[in-house]
Design a protein around this motif. Structure first.
Motif, PDB file in Angstrom:
ATOM      1  N   TYR A  80     111.713  11.674 -22.068  1.00 28.06           N
ATOM      2  CA  TYR A  80     110.904  11.674 -20.850  1.00 28.06           C
ATOM      3  C   TYR A  80     111.756  12.066 -19.651  1.00 28.06           C
ATOM      4  CZ  TYR A  80     107.701   8.757 -23.597  1.00 28.06           C
ATOM      5  OH  TYR A  80     106.866   8.260 -24.562  1.00 28.06           O
ATOM      6  N   GLY A  81     111.189  12.820 -18.721  1.00 25.40           N
ATOM      7  CA  GLY A  81     111.872  13.102 -17.477  1.00 25.40           C
ATOM      8  C   GLY A  81     111.880  14.575 -17.140  1.00 25.40           C
ATOM      9  N   THR A  82     112.901  14.949 -16.382  1.00 23.42           N
ATOM     10  CA  THR A  82     113.076  16.323 -15.941  1.00 23.42           C
ATOM     11  C   THR A  82     114.351  16.880 -16.558  1.00 23.42           C
ATOM     12  OG1 THR A  82     114.423  15.773 -14.001  1.00 23.42           O
ATOM     13  CG2 THR A  82     112.013  15.700 -13.718  1.00 23.42           C
ATOM     14  N   ASP A  83     114.604  18.153 -16.345  1.00 30.17           N
ATOM     15  CA  ASP A  83     115.793  18.778 -16.932  1.00 30.17           C
ATOM     16  C   ASP A  83     117.096  18.204 -16.380  1.00 30.17           C
ATOM     17  OD1 ASP A  83     113.994  20.302 -18.313  1.00 30.17           O
ATOM     18  OD2 ASP A  83     114.601  22.218 -17.443  1.00 30.17           O
ATOM     19  N   ARG A  84     117.052  17.538 -15.240  1.00 30.66           N
ATOM     20  CA  ARG A  84     118.283  16.970 -14.664  1.00 30.66           C
ATOM     21  C   ARG A  84     118.385  15.463 -14.790  1.00 30.66           C
ATOM     22  NH1 ARG A  84     119.942  19.106  -9.116  1.00 30.66           N
ATOM     23  NH2 ARG A  84     121.445  17.455  -9.414  1.00 30.66           N
ATOM     24  N   SER A  85     117.274  14.791 -15.038  1.00 29.36           N
ATOM     25  CA  SER A  85     117.280  13.330 -15.181  1.00 29.36           C
ATOM     26  C   SER A  85     116.258  12.967 -16.240  1.00 29.36           C
ATOM     27  CB  SER A  85     116.914  12.645 -13.864  1.00 29.36           C
ATOM     28  OG  SER A  85     117.894  12.881 -12.888  1.00 29.36           O
ATOM     29  N   TYR A  86     116.748  12.415 -17.344  1.00 26.09           N
ATOM     30  CA  TYR A  86     115.839  12.135 -18.451  1.00 26.09           C
ATOM     31  C   TYR A  86     116.306  10.920 -19.234  1.00 26.09           C
ATOM     32  CZ  TYR A  86     119.414  15.190 -20.459  1.00 26.09           C
ATOM     33  OH  TYR A  86     120.606  15.765 -20.797  1.00 26.09           O
ATOM     34  N   VAL A  87     115.392  10.428 -20.057  1.00 25.50           N
ATOM     35  CA  VAL A  87     115.697   9.287 -20.928  1.00 25.50           C
ATOM     36  C   VAL A  87     115.308   9.655 -22.354  1.00 25.50           C
ATOM     37  CG1 VAL A  87     113.491   8.128 -20.479  1.00 25.50           C
ATOM     38  CG2 VAL A  87     115.432   6.795 -21.305  1.00 25.50           C
ATOM     39  N   LEU A  88     116.203   9.362 -23.267  1.00 23.07           N
ATOM     40  CA  LEU A  88     115.966   9.551 -24.692  1.00 23.07           C
ATOM     41  C   LEU A  88     115.692   8.196 -25.316  1.00 23.07           C
ATOM     42  CD1 LEU A  88     116.100  11.076 -27.452  1.00 23.07           C
ATOM     43  CD2 LEU A  88     118.557  10.560 -27.435  1.00 23.07           C
ATOM     44  N   GLU A  89     114.606   8.124 -26.056  1.00 22.88           N
ATOM     45  CA  GLU A  89     114.339   6.975 -26.915  1.00 22.88           C
ATOM     46  C   GLU A  89     114.649   7.434 -28.328  1.00 22.88           C
ATOM     47  OE1 GLU A  89     110.572   4.178 -28.287  1.00 22.88           O
ATOM     48  OE2 GLU A  89     110.244   5.825 -26.886  1.00 22.88           O
TER      49      GLU A  89
END
Length: 133
Positions: A80-89
């Motif tokens: 989830y997020g944008t190309d510069r700030s995201y979170v991986l589950e």
């Protein structure tokens, strides 16, 4: 790395491909290749532990941490997020040096700087089973 369980990916194709390369070198435990993804002022924090600041300190810490288990494989479930700030589950599948397999449910928040280098990583997951006697 397992990508067949990825349900949601909000990254662009270019950012996703770059992230897959990042995770591949992490799964390979290739600290030199991993370091190339990091900004000089990167910080990494695991749970409530104090953040480790600076590329050299992060590389040293991860180099030691990666020696504490035989292997890791990321099983991606959501990004989830944008190309510069995201979170991986993800489910992180570890193999300990004694051969025992441990799976840890985890999330990793990642931020990149203006040059596309990783500037901040915050990882949350209970790895205690990885280190049980």
């Amino acid at each position: 790395m397992i990508t067949s369980n990825l349900r949601i990916n909000q990254l662009s194709d270019d950012a996703y491909q770059s992230y897959l390369r990042y995770l591949e070198v992490l799964d390979d435990k290739d600290i030199d290749a991993y370091a190339a993804f990091l900004a000089d002022d990167v910080s990494i924090q695991f749970g409530n532990a104090p953040a480790v600041e600076g590329k050299a300190a992060v590389v040293e810490m991860l180099g030691g941490y990666w020696q504490s288990f035989k292997s890791i494989e990321h099983d991606l479930t959501n990004i989830y997020g944008t190309d510069r700030s995201y979170v991986l589950e993800a489910l992180n599948h570890y193999e300990r040096h004694d051969g025992k397999k441990v799976t840890v449910r985890a999330v990793a928040f990642t931020d990149k700087d203006e040059d596309g280098l990783v500037s901040s990583i915050r990882v949350f997951g209970d790895t205690s089973a990885l280190f049980e006697a």
